[in-house]
Design an enzyme around this catalytic site. Structure first.
Site, PDB file in Angstrom:
ATOM      1  N   ASP A 289       0.867  -1.177   0.000  1.00  0.00           N
ATOM      2  CA  ASP A 289       0.000   0.000   0.000  1.00  0.00           C
ATOM      3  C   ASP A 289       0.913   1.239   0.000  1.00  0.00           C
ATOM      4  OD1 ASP A 289      -2.141   1.699   0.011  1.00  0.00           O
ATOM      5  OD2 ASP A 289      -3.238   0.640   1.565  1.00  0.00           O
TER       6      ASP A 289
HETATM    7  C1  BGC Z   1      -5.091   3.206   0.191  1.00  0.00           C
HETATM    8  C2  BGC Z   1      -5.333   2.184  -0.897  1.00  0.00           C
HETATM    9  C3  BGC Z   1      -5.202   2.819  -2.249  1.00  0.00           C
HETATM   10  C4  BGC Z   1      -3.836   3.464  -2.356  1.00  0.00           C
HETATM   11  C5  BGC Z   1      -3.558   4.077  -3.712  1.00  0.00           C
HETATM   12  C6  BGC Z   1      -3.845   4.030  -0.038  1.00  0.00           C
HETATM   13  O1  BGC Z   1      -3.782   5.099   0.830  1.00  0.00           O
HETATM   14  O2  BGC Z   1      -5.015   2.549   1.425  1.00  0.00           O
HETATM   15  O3  BGC Z   1      -6.602   1.606  -0.722  1.00  0.00           O
HETATM   16  O4  BGC Z   1      -5.429   1.879  -3.255  1.00  0.00           O
HETATM   17  O5  BGC Z   1      -3.752   4.481  -1.368  1.00  0.00           O
HETATM   18  O6  BGC Z   1      -4.249   5.239  -3.919  1.00  0.00           O
END
Ligand code: BGC
Length: 733
Positions: A289
């Site tokens: 993530d």
């Molecule tokens: C979130 C994810 C997301 C990623 C990319 C993160 O902060 O937890 O769910 O896909 O950002 O934007």
């Protein structure tokens, strides 16, 4: 995700021609960096905006003079495997650099958060799950895939399938709720919708199931917080949706931010290598993530970024989202021998395999005519699906004396700022909506020909205009109060310690009720709310969540009876926040909650849900009769008769639950095993039949082993997790 032998050979050949730098480049994901116009890093700028050091206006001015860096030089040099951009021509431009100007011409995999639709925004997932409609889950995902591809996005960071049982956590909005069976069916349907239509390269994307794993179990419902639980709970509650997604062939997985029993998922070899890639057989790759590899330093599990990068790579984390740690450190670590080349090769093989499966090598660009078609606006079919999804996702929580539906002659006083705000209908994680596509509740009622007058009165933030509320009461026959949360009140980093109606909305409702006029509450929200007071005082409550671009049409249709609500709750609603975490399928306790003193209860609140999982009313009524269970070989056939006992046509979600009465581990008081939507005309009756394979009656123990234990089982069929017909059967496996 299956590759032919020829495709596998292609990947191996490519891999054999790559330098170490190029390999690590494939493991690196970039997003456009904001540069210029300010002296501090962009992340710091956002902090400054959040903590009030700069105003929105100052922020706007700074951004106006900033530019975006798309890392073109890095792409050209083979240092980028993936990008996060949603603009189709820009994506074509970046792909062209990757394909035509980099040494090996490897296309980018372009990822984006298309969580509940792209420009066609569907209901937030917790709402869509209330439809219990696998066909809908699949159709909306398919449309999201097609719209994504048309914008150059070939990798959707969806579905989010975290089981979530604590509604203080803001991200309950993004997933299918508290139940592993519903979550698994949702996951399967989403993967099919996103990935399986290979009739054209423009019809599918790679799914990214997330967040692996147990992110929804964060302690105290506080986002990013620690998670600990038994292995059996992991296997029985949090893994099933991921297992289902892997069985359906999900191409990729995003690891969760949290630690699991002390080891962050980002560097958790047991979770990533042993369970996900080994036991569950992920064929594609795992991405971290955002910034999560760096955050392992904050977790105190890595000394510095280098250490975090090494641990992540060794644990099986194939792609780094956003930190450059792999770019900065892995080459030296491979040369030193800390990270074996085989680890790098495995990651790159997985990433290239997904790119090959996506067809990016043959067709990396979005055709110009497709871009132009989307620029003309949303096709009718897309709008119709948004409307259907919104209609099926509403849940009628309460309807005393059949106050709903209203009729077109009644003078409706529509109250609440949310009712007239088309910018609030889409909900958290909708990033590509356009205001002109969105229908507010006010606009929906007006378009449907309701006799409606609007009085803003106030909303989730700020003061209430009580004089206006009094006027609304004087002038209307019935008051429809739209209350709830703005879309920023749920989603990521939006946990709350109090999940009752925010702001002064309770006072507004009190004032409206004091008039003696009937008051209907329409809830717009991203999480189950604590509605003890509202359920006691309001005669009718329609849970409408954030329903996407056609919210207003759908709510109007339900209020006026053009649509008969059929949704059932995908998550239990508490009376008060202190009941969280709250879920219907909790393990049996030695002293189940009751009115007696020494039981598992509260002194100051109910022990069970106000509105339980599976609850949802209709404008008609349904009766269940004659539950029968027959064992046929290695299956059970469980049947019941369902009758529409009211005066309107309606759709019921019939639910099958079971309880393993005595087992070697404490099992849930009830667990959903199957469900079906059944449409019935007034007076019509149908036989419902559920076929349950005996092997599905087991559970995982604390060694992660699946156990089928002979003994007594209880089966329940009904229209909610609370009101069911019940029968027992002794089963020997
Ligand atoms: C979130 C994810 C997301 C990623 C990319 C993160 O902060 O937890 O769910 O896909 O950002 O934007």
């Amino acid at each position: 995700m299956k590759l032919t032998q020829e495709q596998k050979n292609f990947v191996e050949d490519l891999l054999s021609r790559m330098t170490l730098e190029e390999k690590i480049g494939q493991m690196n994901q970039e997003s456009p960096s904001i540069v210029g116009g300010f002296d501090v890093p962009f992340s710091e700028l956002i902090e400054m905006l959040t903590d009030g050091r700069i105003s929105q206006e100052e922020f706007g001015k700074i951004m106006a003079s900033a530019t975006q860096d798309f890392h073109e030089d890095d792409i050209r040099a083979g240092r980028v495997g993936s990008q996060m951009v949603r603009e189709p021509r820009k994506n074509n431009e970046l792909q062209k650099i990757a394909v035509e100007e980099s040494r090996l011409g490897i296309p980018l995999i372009i990822g984006f958060d298309v969580i509940h639709g792209f420009r066609s925004v569907f209901p937030i997932a917790i709402a869509e799950a209330c439809s219990f409609d696998d066909d809908l889950f699949e159709s909306t995902a398919h449309m999201a895939a097609a719209e994504s591809r048309a914008h150059g996005i070939n990798w959707n960071f969806a579905p989010m399938i975290d089981a979530a049982r604590d509604s203080r956590w803001g991200r309950v909005s993004e997933g299918p709720g508290e139940d592993p069976t519903l979550g698994s069916r949702f996951a399967r349907a989403k993967i099919r919708g996103l990935q399986n239509d290979r009739s054209s390269l423009l019809n599918y994307v790679a799914a990214c199931t997330k967040h692996y794993v147990c992110y929804g179990a964060c302690e105290s419902g506080r986002d990013y917080n620690t998670t600990s639980m038994s292995v059996s709970q992991l296997y029985n509650v949090y893994l099933p949706a991921f297992r289902a997604a892997m069985e359906e062939g999900a191409a990729t997985v995003m690891a969760a931010f949290n630690d699991f029993n002390g080891v962050p998922c980002t560097v958790n070899k047991w979770l990533l290598r042993d369970i996900l890639k080994g036991e569950m057989g992920l064929e594609g790759f795992v991405v971290s993530d955002a910034n999560a590899i760096r955050e392992c330093v904050n977790h105190g599990i890595a000394e510095d970024e280098r250490d975090a990068g090494v641990q992540a790579a060794l644990a099986g984390m194939d792609m780094d989202m956003g930190t450059h740690i792999y770019m900065d450190h892995l080459k030296a670590e491979v040369e030193k021998g800390t990270v074996p080349m085989a680890v790098i090769d495995e990651a790159v093989r997985r990433i290239l395999s997904v790119k090959v499966w996506l067809g990016l090598f043959e067709n990396p660009y979005v055709p110009e005519d497709v871009i132009e078609a989307y620029e003309k606006g949303l096709p009718e079919g897309h709008i119709a699906l948004c409307k259907r999804a919104a209609e099926e996702s509403m849940v009628l929580l309460k309807n005393e004396n059949e106050l709903l539906p209203l009729n077109r002659k009644q003078k409706i006083s529509l109250v609440g700022s949310l009712a007239d705000d088309r910018n609030e209908v889409c909900g958290a994680w909708a990033l590509a909506w356009k205001p002109e596509d969105c229908v507010s509740i006010r606009a929906g009622l007006e378009a449907a020909g309701a006799n409606v007058q609007y009085y803003p009165c106030g909303g989730p933030e700020g003061e209430i205009d009580f004089d206006e509320a009094d006027r609304a009461c004087r002038e209307g026959d019935v008051i429809v109060a739209v209350v709830g949360e703005t879309d920023a009140m749920s989603g990521e980093a939006s946990s709350k310690a109090d999940i009752s109606l925010p702001g002064k909305q309770r006072a507004l409702l009190e004032r409206l009720l004091a008039s003696g006029k009937p008051v209907v509450a329409v809830l717009m929200n991203g999480r189950p709310l604590a509605l003890g007071w509202e359920a006691e005082h309001l005669p009718a409550i329609l849970e409408a969540w954030h329903l996407g671009i056609r919210m207003g049409d759908a709510v109007a249709a339900a209020l006026l009876g053009d649509v008969n609500p059929s949704g059932k709750l995908s998550s239990s609603f508490p009376s008060v926040t202190g009941q969280c975490p709250l879920y219907y399928n909790h393990p049996s306790t030695g002293r189940p909650g009751s009115k007696s003193k020494f039981t598992s209860r509260y002194l100051d609140a109910p022990w069970d849900a106000l509105f339980p999982f599976g609850h949802g009313l209709s404008y008609t009524s349904f009766a269940y009769e004659d539950l029968q269970i027959h064992r046929i070989g290695q299956t059970l056939e469980i049947t019941a008769r369902l009758r529409n006992t009211g005066k309107r046509a309606g759709t019921e979600v019939a639910q099958l639950y079971m309880q393993d009465v005595s087992a070697s581990l404490v099992r849930p008081v009830k667990e959903l095993k199957d469900y079906r939507r059944i449409a019935l005309k007034p007076g019509e009756e149908k036989k419902i039949s559920f076929i349950l394979p005996l092997e599905s009656l087991g559970f995982y123990d604390n060694d992660g082993q699946y156990r089928l234990e002979s003994g007594l089982f209880r089966f329940f069929v009904g229209g909610s997790s609370r009101d069911c017909l019940e029968q027992e059967l002794r089963i020997a496996f």
